[in-house]
Design an enzyme around this catalytic site. Structure first.
Site, PDB file in Angstrom:
ATOM      1  N   THR A  51     -36.416   3.422 -31.141  1.00  0.00           N
ATOM      2  CA  THR A  51     -37.264   4.005 -30.096  1.00  0.00           C
ATOM      3  C   THR A  51     -38.272   2.974 -29.604  1.00  0.00           C
ATOM      4  O   THR A  51     -38.463   2.794 -28.401  1.00  0.00           O
ATOM      5  CB  THR A  51     -37.988   5.249 -30.650  1.00  0.00           C
ATOM      6  OG1 THR A  51     -37.004   6.189 -31.064  1.00  0.00           O
ATOM      7  CG2 THR A  51     -38.901   5.878 -29.609  1.00  0.00           C
ATOM      8  N   GLN A 154     -26.319   2.605 -31.361  1.00  0.00           N
ATOM      9  CA  GLN A 154     -25.167   3.292 -31.955  1.00  0.00           C
ATOM     10  C   GLN A 154     -23.970   2.375 -32.146  1.00  0.00           C
ATOM     11  O   GLN A 154     -22.925   2.809 -32.613  1.00  0.00           O
ATOM     12  CB  GLN A 154     -24.744   4.459 -31.049  1.00  0.00           C
ATOM     13  CG  GLN A 154     -25.703   5.623 -31.059  1.00  0.00           C
ATOM     14  CD  GLN A 154     -25.609   6.434 -32.329  1.00  0.00           C
ATOM     15  OE1 GLN A 154     -24.568   6.487 -32.988  1.00  0.00           O
ATOM     16  NE2 GLN A 154     -26.689   7.092 -32.707  1.00  0.00           N
ATOM     17  N   THR A 212     -48.532  -6.496 -38.365  1.00  0.00           N
ATOM     18  CA  THR A 212     -47.900  -7.094 -39.544  1.00  0.00           C
ATOM     19  C   THR A 212     -46.485  -6.551 -39.706  1.00  0.00           C
ATOM     20  O   THR A 212     -46.266  -5.340 -39.652  1.00  0.00           O
ATOM     21  CB  THR A 212     -48.742  -6.757 -40.800  1.00  0.00           C
ATOM     22  OG1 THR A 212     -50.046  -7.285 -40.588  1.00  0.00           O
ATOM     23  CG2 THR A 212     -48.139  -7.356 -42.052  1.00  0.00           C
ATOM     24  N   CYS A 305     -31.510  13.956 -33.128  1.00  0.00           N
ATOM     25  CA  CYS A 305     -32.956  13.858 -32.954  1.00  0.00           C
ATOM     26  C   CYS A 305     -33.507  15.155 -32.363  1.00  0.00           C
ATOM     27  O   CYS A 305     -34.663  15.479 -32.543  1.00  0.00           O
ATOM     28  CB  CYS A 305     -33.313  12.706 -32.042  1.00  0.00           C
ATOM     29  SG  CYS A 305     -32.518  11.166 -32.498  1.00  0.00           S
TER      30      CYS A 305
HETATM   31  N1  PLP Z   1     -31.070   5.039 -29.119  1.00  0.00           N
HETATM   32  C1  PLP Z   1     -29.992   5.708 -29.555  1.00  0.00           C
HETATM   33  C2  PLP Z   1     -28.715   5.602 -28.802  1.00  0.00           C
HETATM   34  C3  PLP Z   1     -30.079   6.509 -30.704  1.00  0.00           C
HETATM   35  O1  PLP Z   1     -29.005   7.164 -31.127  1.00  0.00           O
HETATM   36  C4  PLP Z   1     -31.308   6.587 -31.392  1.00  0.00           C
HETATM   37  C5  PLP Z   1     -31.460   7.460 -32.570  1.00  0.00           C
HETATM   38  O2  PLP Z   1     -30.659   8.280 -32.876  1.00  0.00           O
HETATM   39  C6  PLP Z   1     -32.393   5.858 -30.899  1.00  0.00           C
HETATM   40  C7  PLP Z   1     -32.247   5.105 -29.760  1.00  0.00           C
HETATM   41  C8  PLP Z   1     -33.728   5.896 -31.587  1.00  0.00           C
HETATM   42  O3  PLP Z   1     -33.703   5.058 -32.725  1.00  0.00           O
HETATM   43  P1  PLP Z   1     -34.757   5.295 -33.910  1.00  0.00           P
HETATM   44  O4  PLP Z   1     -34.360   6.565 -34.579  1.00  0.00           O
HETATM   45  O5  PLP Z   1     -34.571   4.083 -34.799  1.00  0.00           O
HETATM   46  O6  PLP Z   1     -36.097   5.321 -33.314  1.00  0.00           O
END
Ligand code: PLP
Length: 365
Positions: A51, A154, A212, A305
């Site tokens: 993210t 992914q 950090t 998510c």
């Molecule tokens: N981008 C994609 C395609 C994802 O599938 C995800 C999480 O499932 C993310 C971004 C976000 O990654 P993170 O969970 O490491 O913040």
């Protein structure tokens, strides 16, 4: 990883011996990540996950230079890209029924104000792979000053990211998608790509991401990346066979079960090897997930998510899947530890669960 949580607890920005050892571990991890991602070690910016890497790519590109640039992305991006694009009044480009970006629509959405174009390598719900080289060519032609970002979060386990994302200026990855810990990831920033930092202060990561570094997490991510790349070719072939058997087992035993997007049988390039995404007519995903979990199968309906909230998926909507059909969507994801026994277990539970829900619906109706 554990030694960097314990004995080797130095801060990599420090000057003493223990700090230097932590810094050395970061350097080594950066080299391993660069090798896995097909870039120079100095191009790797460590982040707190996918993210953050996506947010940095979009906001950081828009805010670089005059700070007035606008973003463009596909309609099937993860919310970590979509939300920043929406916040900056960006352009969202549609996809076809197979989930593939509409390149003509992309071309018409580009102009001299475009700061960044973000198109994911592989989709998290459907596994659909985007033609990134075509996207890059289109952007270079119609908006030559724009940066191209790809969310490869992914993709690491299933695609040769170093080769497929070679033409992108910015590439996001996240460790927990390939066996590393959660809360750590990276953004590849190719030399000369304009990018404004989001986290400023200590000047770490060559000023591109202050704070950090998570040394233990980064060391673990590098170990996971090296193992993933070493095993990838064999695992992709093995898992693809399992996934195809799973889909065939479901579609031949359950009426009204439809694979979403391009069928796995269509060839190896269209989808990643690990995702079976189906819709079941006359079934409610939430109820199906409940019955599957009781049968020992952990699955999801939209992206995990957001599946706590059970909203209908923006990815399926963008692909033109009718709302009624999308209500019965199911994503089954396989991994490097999946086995034939796992596939048999799902095939032992799923047809009966779908049958039961349809019977209950008929009784109610
Ligand atoms: N981008 C994609 C395609 C994802 O599938 C995800 C999480 O499932 C993310 C971004 C976000 O990654 P993170 O969970 O490491 O913040």
């Amino acid at each position: 990883m554990t030694s960097y949580l314990d004995d080797e607890f130095g801060n990599p920005s420090g000057a003493h011996r223990m700090a230097r050892r932590a810094n050395q571990a970061l350097d080594e991890a950066r080299e391993v990540m660069a090798e896995a991602l097909g870039c120079a070690p100095g191009d790797v910016v460590f982040t707190g996950g996918g993210t953050e890497a996506d947010n940095l790519a979009i906001f950081g590109s828009c805010d670089a230079g005059t700070g007035r640039g606008r973003p463009v992305c596909s309609a099937v991006e993860h919310h970590a890209v979509l939300e920043p694009v929406e916040q900056r009044d960006g352009v969202v480009v549609g996809v076809d029924g197979d989930g593939q970006l509409d390149l003509d629509q992309l071309a018409s959405g580009l102009d001299e104000t475009t700061a960044v174009v973000s198109v994911m390598l592989a989709n998290n719900e459907t596994g659909v792979v985007q033609p990134l080289d075509d996207v890059v060519e289109c952007v270079r032609r119609h908006a030559p000053r724009a940066t191209v970002h790809t969310d490869a979060v992914q993709a690491m386990c299933w695609l040769d990211v170093a080769a497929l994302a070679a033409s992108a200026d910015l590439v996001s990855i996240s460790a927990h998608k390939f066996g590393g810990p959660k809360g750590v990831g990276a953004l590849v920033v190719r030399p000369g790509t304009p990018l404004a930092a989001r986290a400023v202060g200590g000047g770490q990561e060559r000023g591109r991401r202050g704070g950090t570094q998570n040394v233990a997490g980064i060391v673990a991510m590098a170990a996971a990346a090296a193992a993933t790349v070493a095993e990838r070719t064999d695992q992709v072939a093995r898992v693809r066979r399992l996934r195809d058997r799973l889909i065939e087992g479901i579609t031949t035993t359950v009426d009204g079960a439809y694979e979403t997007g391009p069928s796995a049988a269509q060839g190896s390039g269209a989808k990643t090897a690990n995702i079976a995404h189906l819709c079941f007519d006359g079934v409610d995903s939430e109820a199906l997930l409940f019955l599957l979990e009781r049968g020992g199968v952990m699955a999801s309906a939209a992206s995990s998510c957001s599946s706590g909230a059970m909203q209908s998926s923006h990815v399926l909507t963008a692909m033109g899947v009718e709302a009624r059909r999308a209500q019965g969507s199911l994503r089954l994801s396989l991994g490097y530890t999946s086995t034939d026994d796992d596939v048999d277990a799902v095939l032992g539970v799923l047809p009966a669960a779908v049958g039961r829900l349809r019977t209950e619906e008929r009784v109610r109706g």
